[in-house]
Structure formats: structure tokens, C-alpha cells
Design a protein around this motif. Structure first.
Motif, PDB file in Angstrom:
ATOM      1  N   ALA A 149      13.778  14.722   8.761  1.00  0.00           N
ATOM      2  CA  ALA A 149      13.529  14.078   7.474  1.00  0.00           C
ATOM      3  C   ALA A 149      14.365  14.705   6.361  1.00  0.00           C
ATOM      4  O   ALA A 149      14.874  13.999   5.479  1.00  0.00           O
ATOM      5  N   SER A 150      14.528  16.028   6.388  1.00  0.00           N
ATOM      6  CA  SER A 150      15.237  16.715   5.311  1.00  0.00           C
ATOM      7  C   SER A 150      16.704  16.318   5.221  1.00  0.00           C
ATOM      8  O   SER A 150      17.348  16.547   4.202  1.00  0.00           O
ATOM      9  N   ARG A 151      17.239  15.723   6.276  1.00  0.00           N
ATOM     10  CA  ARG A 151      18.655  15.350   6.289  1.00  0.00           C
ATOM     11  C   ARG A 151      18.868  13.872   6.010  1.00  0.00           C
ATOM     12  O   ARG A 151      19.999  13.402   6.019  1.00  0.00           O
ATOM     13  N   MET A 152      17.796  13.124   5.767  1.00  0.00           N
ATOM     14  CA  MET A 152      17.910  11.685   5.569  1.00  0.00           C
ATOM     15  C   MET A 152      18.080  11.342   4.087  1.00  0.00           C
ATOM     16  O   MET A 152      17.463  11.975   3.233  1.00  0.00           O
ATOM     17  N   PRO A 153      18.905  10.340   3.753  1.00  0.00           N
ATOM     18  CA  PRO A 153      19.031   9.921   2.355  1.00  0.00           C
ATOM     19  C   PRO A 153      17.753   9.234   1.875  1.00  0.00           C
ATOM     20  O   PRO A 153      17.045   8.590   2.646  1.00  0.00           O
ATOM     21  N   THR A 154      17.464   9.381   0.592  1.00  0.00           N
ATOM     22  CA  THR A 154      16.244   8.857  -0.004  1.00  0.00           C
ATOM     23  C   THR A 154      16.560   7.677  -0.917  1.00  0.00           C
ATOM     24  O   THR A 154      17.503   7.729  -1.720  1.00  0.00           O
ATOM     25  N   LEU A 155      15.763   6.633  -0.803  1.00  0.00           N
ATOM     26  CA  LEU A 155      15.933   5.462  -1.643  1.00  0.00           C
ATOM     27  C   LEU A 155      15.339   5.712  -3.029  1.00  0.00           C
ATOM     28  O   LEU A 155      14.462   6.563  -3.199  1.00  0.00           O
ATOM     29  N   THR A 156      15.783   4.949  -4.002  1.00  0.00           N
ATOM     30  CA  THR A 156      15.324   5.084  -5.382  1.00  0.00           C
ATOM     31  C   THR A 156      14.453   3.896  -5.766  1.00  0.00           C
ATOM     32  O   THR A 156      14.853   2.747  -5.553  1.00  0.00           O
ATOM     33  N   PRO A 157      13.253   4.126  -6.331  1.00  0.00           N
ATOM     34  CA  PRO A 157      12.429   2.996  -6.787  1.00  0.00           C
ATOM     35  C   PRO A 157      13.133   2.249  -7.918  1.00  0.00           C
ATOM     36  O   PRO A 157      13.669   2.860  -8.841  1.00  0.00           O
ATOM     37  N   VAL A 158      13.119   0.914  -7.842  1.00  0.00           N
ATOM     38  CA  VAL A 158      13.738   0.091  -8.891  1.00  0.00           C
ATOM     39  C   VAL A 158      12.738  -0.871  -9.508  1.00  0.00           C
ATOM     40  O   VAL A 158      13.112  -1.753 -10.288  1.00  0.00           O
ATOM     41  N   GLY A 159      11.444  -0.714  -9.183  1.00  0.00           N
ATOM     42  CA  GLY A 159      10.409  -1.544  -9.773  1.00  0.00           C
ATOM     43  C   GLY A 159      10.005  -2.705  -8.888  1.00  0.00           C
ATOM     44  O   GLY A 159      10.781  -3.181  -8.048  1.00  0.00           O
ATOM     45  N   GLY A 160       8.780  -3.139  -9.064  1.00  0.00           N
ATOM     46  CA  GLY A 160       8.294  -4.295  -8.311  1.00  0.00           C
ATOM     47  C   GLY A 160       8.135  -4.042  -6.830  1.00  0.00           C
ATOM     48  O   GLY A 160       8.245  -4.985  -6.036  1.00  0.00           O
ATOM     49  N   GLY A 161       7.880  -2.782  -6.442  1.00  0.00           N
ATOM     50  CA  GLY A 161       7.741  -2.466  -5.034  1.00  0.00           C
ATOM     51  C   GLY A 161       9.052  -2.466  -4.278  1.00  0.00           C
ATOM     52  O   GLY A 161       9.062  -2.473  -3.049  1.00  0.00           O
ATOM     53  N   ARG A 162      10.173  -2.446  -5.003  1.00  0.00           N
ATOM     54  CA  ARG A 162      11.497  -2.446  -4.375  1.00  0.00           C
ATOM     55  C   ARG A 162      12.155  -1.086  -4.497  1.00  0.00           C
ATOM     56  O   ARG A 162      11.934  -0.354  -5.466  1.00  0.00           O
ATOM     57  N   TYR A 163      12.977  -0.776  -3.501  1.00  0.00           N
ATOM     58  CA  TYR A 163      13.709   0.485  -3.460  1.00  0.00           C
ATOM     59  C   TYR A 163      15.161   0.181  -3.139  1.00  0.00           C
ATOM     60  O   TYR A 163      15.468  -0.783  -2.436  1.00  0.00           O
ATOM     61  N   ASP A 218       0.809  -1.216   0.000  1.00  0.00           N
ATOM     62  CA  ASP A 218       0.000   0.000   0.000  1.00  0.00           C
ATOM     63  C   ASP A 218       0.843   1.268   0.000  1.00  0.00           C
ATOM     64  O   ASP A 218       0.319   2.363   0.198  1.00  0.00           O
ATOM     65  N   THR A 219       2.150   1.145  -0.243  1.00  0.00           N
ATOM     66  CA  THR A 219       3.005   2.318  -0.332  1.00  0.00           C
ATOM     67  C   THR A 219       2.641   3.127  -1.578  1.00  0.00           C
ATOM     68  O   THR A 219       2.538   2.574  -2.674  1.00  0.00           O
ATOM     69  N   VAL A 220       2.440   4.430  -1.410  1.00  0.00           N
ATOM     70  CA  VAL A 220       2.136   5.282  -2.552  1.00  0.00           C
ATOM     71  C   VAL A 220       3.295   5.223  -3.540  1.00  0.00           C
ATOM     72  O   VAL A 220       4.451   5.408  -3.162  1.00  0.00           O
ATOM     73  N   GLN A 221       2.977   4.944  -4.792  1.00  0.00           N
ATOM     74  CA  GLN A 221       4.014   4.788  -5.795  1.00  0.00           C
ATOM     75  C   GLN A 221       4.846   6.059  -5.916  1.00  0.00           C
ATOM     76  O   GLN A 221       4.314   7.166  -5.995  1.00  0.00           O
ATOM     77  N   ASN A 222       6.167   5.873  -5.930  1.00  0.00           N
ATOM     78  CA  ASN A 222       7.148   6.959  -6.063  1.00  0.00           C
ATOM     79  C   ASN A 222       7.220   7.877  -4.846  1.00  0.00           C
ATOM     80  O   ASN A 222       7.916   8.894  -4.884  1.00  0.00           O
ATOM     81  N   ALA A 223       6.516   7.553  -3.755  1.00  0.00           N
ATOM     82  CA  ALA A 223       6.683   8.317  -2.522  1.00  0.00           C
ATOM     83  C   ALA A 223       8.107   8.099  -2.008  1.00  0.00           C
ATOM     84  O   ALA A 223       8.622   6.985  -2.052  1.00  0.00           O
ATOM     85  N   PRO A 224       8.769   9.154  -1.515  1.00  0.00           N
ATOM     86  CA  PRO A 224      10.164   9.014  -1.089  1.00  0.00           C
ATOM     87  C   PRO A 224      10.304   8.232   0.212  1.00  0.00           C
ATOM     88  O   PRO A 224       9.847   8.671   1.268  1.00  0.00           O
ATOM     89  N   ILE A 225      10.914   7.060   0.123  1.00  0.00           N
ATOM     90  CA  ILE A 225      11.255   6.286   1.315  1.00  0.00           C
ATOM     91  C   ILE A 225      12.651   6.719   1.761  1.00  0.00           C
ATOM     92  O   ILE A 225      13.593   6.722   0.967  1.00  0.00           O
ATOM     93  N   ARG A 226      12.766   7.089   3.025  1.00  0.00           N
ATOM     94  CA  ARG A 226      14.037   7.570   3.557  1.00  0.00           C
ATOM     95  C   ARG A 226      14.636   6.548   4.509  1.00  0.00           C
ATOM     96  O   ARG A 226      13.939   5.698   5.059  1.00  0.00           O
ATOM     97  N   LEU A 227      15.940   6.687   4.710  1.00  0.00           N
ATOM     98  CA  LEU A 227      16.660   5.869   5.681  1.00  0.00           C
ATOM     99  C   LEU A 227      17.009   6.768   6.859  1.00  0.00           C
ATOM    100  O   LEU A 227      17.828   7.684   6.742  1.00  0.00           O
ATOM    101  N   ALA A 228      16.361   6.521   8.009  1.00  0.00           N
ATOM    102  CA  ALA A 228      16.584   7.302   9.220  1.00  0.00           C
ATOM    103  C   ALA A 228      17.521   6.531  10.130  1.00  0.00           C
ATOM    104  O   ALA A 228      17.342   5.325  10.335  1.00  0.00           O
ATOM    105  N   GLY A 229      18.516   7.222  10.698  1.00  0.00           N
ATOM    106  CA  GLY A 229      19.461   6.505  11.540  1.00  0.00           C
ATOM    107  C   GLY A 229      20.145   7.386  12.558  1.00  0.00           C
ATOM    108  O   GLY A 229      19.842   8.570  12.702  1.00  0.00           O
ATOM    109  N   ASN A 230      21.093   6.795  13.272  1.00  0.00           N
ATOM    110  CA  ASN A 230      21.741   7.476  14.391  1.00  0.00           C
ATOM    111  C   ASN A 230      23.022   8.193  13.997  1.00  0.00           C
ATOM    112  O   ASN A 230      23.716   8.738  14.863  1.00  0.00           O
TER     113      ASN A 230
END
Length: 535
Positions: free
Chosen positions: A283-297, A252-264
Motif C-alpha cells: 500500500a505504501s508504494r501505491m499512488p493515491t487519488l485526490t477527492p474532487v467532490g461529489g464522491g469522485r476521486y 459508504d466510503t469514508v470521506q477523505n479516506a485515501p483511495i489508492r491505485l494498486a497495479g502490476n
């Protein structure tokens, strides 16, 4: 090859729930599908037992319990703690033994729990953010609680000061986090640090590189009343590894919505500061994953080997719209990369963005025409105090959206508002700008679509046609200087915009240089003939 990855949470299946559909402004529909097997659990890391012994300033009350609270800096220090009751040895001495993966850096503090939690304070009656302990082998920690938030400290103290340098070339290392006795500081440009207000006795000192560039260091520090304890040491640089994260998102992830990696780490959005509402990450300082198809980032980062990395995936920050376990609890992952490798791959599955039965809330906003096209529109939530802003998702033509999945379980109602470029409280929607409190929303079992048309922004007025009137220009003397002054104070929320600010200043400077050079070439008598360097 075995992966040295340890997770606080082992996931076995993507959460199953009632199928639903969602249509957004992208014109896309996403439908939940049956759960997908997650595959083998990563190889657990060897663990070591650590015993925490603590001395209290006074006995606790009969109806109180003393806890060791392990805090989660990625979600928020007070938002996802793991509290463990301690065993009394006598009225003021308590103990607890817990296992941790080798290489872990434990962030923790002590609290008394009755009706409400009472946290420990330092000698200046300021809350203890967290203590640190580096797990290298089975060990014993000897801590002393200086004070509590419901009392004032009046005792004697000492200090620890020193210098941190590189073990390779002996050069000072700025920006190293030093934690001693519940207090923290950062080394300055010369590698120097000072922590005052420490109780006499032995304290655990930990040096942690916020970007992971140096290996974590730990040693004991003996503090004497009214005295300074020198602590000079060197740090070994870290080996960096190219790490590729391949992540399977919930259906149910909105397609092309930016998934970020949050960490310490700083590179994963941590500020190592007390932000609004008890947050530490942005959030503005977190790296963003790239969609690669098939629900994968996918995302490839250069990360340090041997450093304790805590992280999670999110559509917002460490708290809002972050991943959850099937039972609704927050997920916090742990990764300690092995040395001796140049590349490393991690394949992981996000179970769900939701933390309960409440349906996601869709926020849609249309901005006024005068909004600069370079602006980013942010949304800010207020569950019990305004949290850090989160970038919305652009749709084009001045329209933006954001779909909020969680957390809703602990919220009855909350407020929200819009602003420009994360500067909520300054560059707000005129209708919710201070002293207004924002719009109110209540989570529901049925989907909600909240649409807003912003009429105007605070601090940004619509462009008005102006007649250009020629004015005489008084020449300046040849020794006149013009410049830009930076404010002496700053806020962590400004940091994502600093590179752009520097580029803007560079562009402005070079434009002025070009104009002055042109005037010089024309032998303009009002300006000195000189050369100007380019940035």
C-alpha cells in the motif's frame, strides 16, 4: 474516440444493499444511497486464442486434475487465481485453449488438484512464481513441468544467459524481468542475466519492464543439457501517455479516506517479490487519488502505451479493502493504452468495498506521547500469516483510524496489530510485539468499533530528562573518516522510506559540513583546514 480498455469484469450497477449510517472520528456521517447506473461498457479489445500444451514429469494420480492457473499478482498470487482444467492427450501431455485480449501478458502456472493443490517447482525444488506469455497473435505455448512440490528433481539441466540493451542507443538496461521455463530473474547494472536449471528443450522467454519503460519482448530459447544458450536482444522504449483516472466511489466510503491505485507495475505498488502471506504489492508504494467532490476521486499518471496494465482501486492494498464486484468477487481491471496519443481519460465506477454481508470494522488507536510527529502508524492483519502493513488514516493529536470493509467471506477470525512506519515485527505496539501474536477480531453482521490506547512502542522509550555533562573531546587525526554504512540486505517494505532516508543523510552530511567549515574558519588546530562539497 474509442478507448482501448479491456476489463476482466464488466460492471453494470453499483451494488444495492440495506441503508446504513457510519459515524467516525472525523465527525462525518455517510449514508448509502440507491445504486447509480455505470454507463457504457468500454470497447472490448480484439482477442486471440492461445493453446497451452504441457508435458508432465510423470502421470498424475487418478483422483487428481491438472489445472492451468492464471494468477493475479495485484491481489496476491494464491489469493485470486482463475483455474482452468486441462484436457489429457495422453498420460503426460495435456492441452487447453483460451482467448486473451491482444497485448495481454498472461501470468500463469500449473497445479495438480486433489484434496489440496500441488504446485509446480523448478529444478532447485523452489515454487514456480509464475510463467509469462505475451499475446501478440493466436499462438501455441509448449511448456514442460520440471517438478512438483511433493517430489524432488534429479534430472539434467542447461542454462540461458544474455544481455538486454536499448534499441535506441545500445546501452544496457538494468532491472528487466526475464522469465524462462518457470524461473525469473532481473538484469543487473550491465543488462546481463542468467537463468540456470532449465530442462533441455525449447522454452518461452519473456522480457518485461517492471516500470513499463520498454515494450515487452518474447522469443523461444533452445536449451541443451549442460550447455549455455546465449540470448542477447534489444528492447524498444515505450511511449508514455498522461492518463487521468476519474473514479466514482461507493456512497459508504469514508470521506477523505485515501483511495489508492494498486497495479502490476512498480509505480502502482508492485514489488515483483514474494512478500508476507503471498502478497506482491504494498500500500505504501501505491499512488493515491485526490477527492474532487461529489464522491469522485481523480489521479493523473504517466503510463506506458502498449503495456499490459492490471489494476484495481483500494482503501488498503490489493487484498485488504480492495474493490469488489456485486457478487463479492475481487475486481481486476486491465488497461492497454493505445500508441499515438499524449493524453487519455478513464472514467470508472467502484461497485463496493465489501465482499459479503459482514459489516465493516472500525479500528481506532491512540499513540503514546513520545511517538514522533513524523511517524506514520500502520495496521497489520493476519488471516493465515502476517500480511503487509497498511498505513492508517491520521486524525491528529496522536490519533489514527482505519475502517476495514473486506475481505471477510473466507475469514472466521483473524489477528491485527499496530506498528510504526510499516515496520511491523520491529517497531510494534509493546503489547503485541513478538513473541505476542496480536489482537483477535471476528467479522460480524453488526458494526464493530475497536479502540486501543498504546502504552508504549518497542524500540522507542519515553524521553527522560538527562543532565548534560561536559566531557573532553579527543581530537581525531587528519586522516580520520566517518561515514554511514548501508546494510547489504534489504526488504521490499523498506523501499517507500529510502528517499526519506537519503534526504536525512543529506541533511546530516550538510550539517556536519557547515560545522566543520565554521571550525576551519576559526583556525581550530584540532581539525584540518579543508573544503567540503555539499550534496
Amino acid at each position: 474516440m474509442k478507448r482501448i480498455v479491456s476489463l476482466f469484469l464488466s460492471l453494470s450497477l453499483i451494488v444495492s444493499s440495506v441503508a446504513c449510517t457510519f459515524s467516525d472520528w472525523f465527525g462525518l456521517t455517510s449514508t448509502q444511497i440507491p445504486p447509480t447506473p455505470i454507463g457504457p461498457t468500454p470497447t472490448p479489445m480484439p482477442a486471440a486464442s492461445v493453446t497451452f500444451n504441457v508435458t508432465l514429469p510423470a502421470p498424475i494420480l487418478p483422483d487428481e486434475t491438472l489445472y492451468l492457473s492464471i494468477v493475479d499478482e495485484v491481489t496476491g498470487l494464491g489469493l485470486n487465481p482463475k483455474n482452468y482444467p486441462m484436457q489429457a492427450l495422453d498420460a503426460t501431455h495435456y492441452t487447453l485453449t483460451l482467448p486473451f485480449p491482444l497485448g495481454s501478458v498472461v501470468t500463469y502456472r500449473y497445479l495438480r488438484q486433489a484434496v489440496l493443490p500441488i504446485f509446480e517447482d523448478d529444478a532447485y525444488d523452489q515454487p514456480v512464481r509464475y510463467r509469462m506469455y505475451y499475446v501478440q497473435a493466436p499462438g501455441i505455448v509448449q511448456d514442460v513441468v520440471t517438478s512438483w512440490s511433493d517430489m524432488r528433481f534429479t534430472g539434467a539441466t542447461g542454462r540461458v544467459s544474455g544481455k538486454v540493451v536499448s534499441a535506441v542507443d545500445g546501452k544496457p538496461i538494468p532491472g528487466i524481468l526475464i522469465a524462462v521455463g518457470g524461473q525469473q530473474t532481473l538484469t543487473d547494472s550491465t543488462g546481463y542475466f542468467l537463468i540456470d536449471g532449465l530442462l533441455p528443450g525449447i522454452h518461452n522467454l519473456v522480457a518485461f519492464a517492471p516500470d513499463g519503460a520498454y515494450q515487452t519482448f518474447q522469443q523461444g530459447a533452445m536449451v541443451a543439457e549442460g550447455k549455455n544458450t546465449p540470448a542477447e536482444f534489444s528492447l524498444q522504449p515505450s511511449q508514455f501517455v498522461s492518463v487521468t483516472f476519474l473514479v466514482h466511489a461507493p456512497p459508504d466510503t469514508v470521506q477523505n479516506a485515501p483511495i489508492r491505485l494498486a497495479g502490476n507495475l512498480i509505480t502502482l505498488g508492485n514489488t515483483f517479490a514474494n512478500l508476507h502471506a503471498g502478497f506482491s504489492t504494498m500500500a505504501s508504494r501505491m499512488p493515491t487519488l485526490t477527492p474532487v467532490g461529489g464522491g469522485r476521486y481523480s489521479l493523473t499518471l504517466s503510463l506506458p502505451a502498449g503495456i499490459d496494465i492490471r489494476y484495481k482501486y483500494t482503501l488498503g492494498d490489493g487484498y485488504w479493502n480492495a474493490e469488489h464486484a456485486p457478487d463479492g468477487s475481487f475486481v481486476l481491471r486491465q488497461l492497454i493504452l493505445p500508441a499515438g496519443q499524449s493524453t487519455f481519460a478513464v472514467q470508472e465506477y467502484i461497485s463496493t468495498w465489501q465482499d459479503g454481508p459482514s459489516s465493516p470494522i472500525l479500528f481506532e488507536v491512540e499513540t503514546p506521547p513520545e511517538t514522533p510527529v513524523s511517524d506514520m502508524i500502520s495496521i497489520q492483519f493476519n488471516p493465515y500469516g502476517w500480511a503487509e502493513p497498511i498505513p492508517m488514516w491520521p486524525l491528529g493529536n496522536g490519533k489514527w483510524m482505519y475502517r476495514l470493509y473486506s475481505p471477510f467471506r473466507s475469514l472466521s477470525t483473524f489477528q491485527y496489530r499496530y506498528c510504526r512506519n510499516d515496520q511491523c515485527g520491529i517497531a510494534d505496539d509493546i503489547e503485541t510485539a513478538p513473541p505476542h501474536y496480536g489482537r483477535t477480531v471476528t467479522p460480524s453482521l453488526t458494526p464493530q468499533n475497536l479502540k486501543t490506547i498504546i502504552s508504549a512502542w518497542k524500540w522507542l522509550q519515553p524521553n527522560q530528562p538527562n543532565a548534560v555533562v561536559g566531557l573532553p573531546v579527543t581530537p581525531r587525526a587528519s586522516d580520520f573518516w566517518a561515514g554511514v554504512e548501508f546494510l547489504p540486505a534489504s526488504d521490499p517494505s523498506w523501499q517507500p522510506w529510502m528517499p526519506q532516508a537519503i534526504l536525512t543523510l543529506k541533511s546530516l552530511y550538510n550539517e556536519l559540513v557547515s560545522r566543520f567549515a565554521l571550525l576551519d574558519s576559526q583556525d581550530n588546530p584540532r581539525l584540518p583546514v579543508c573544503t567540503y562539497p555539499r550534496l
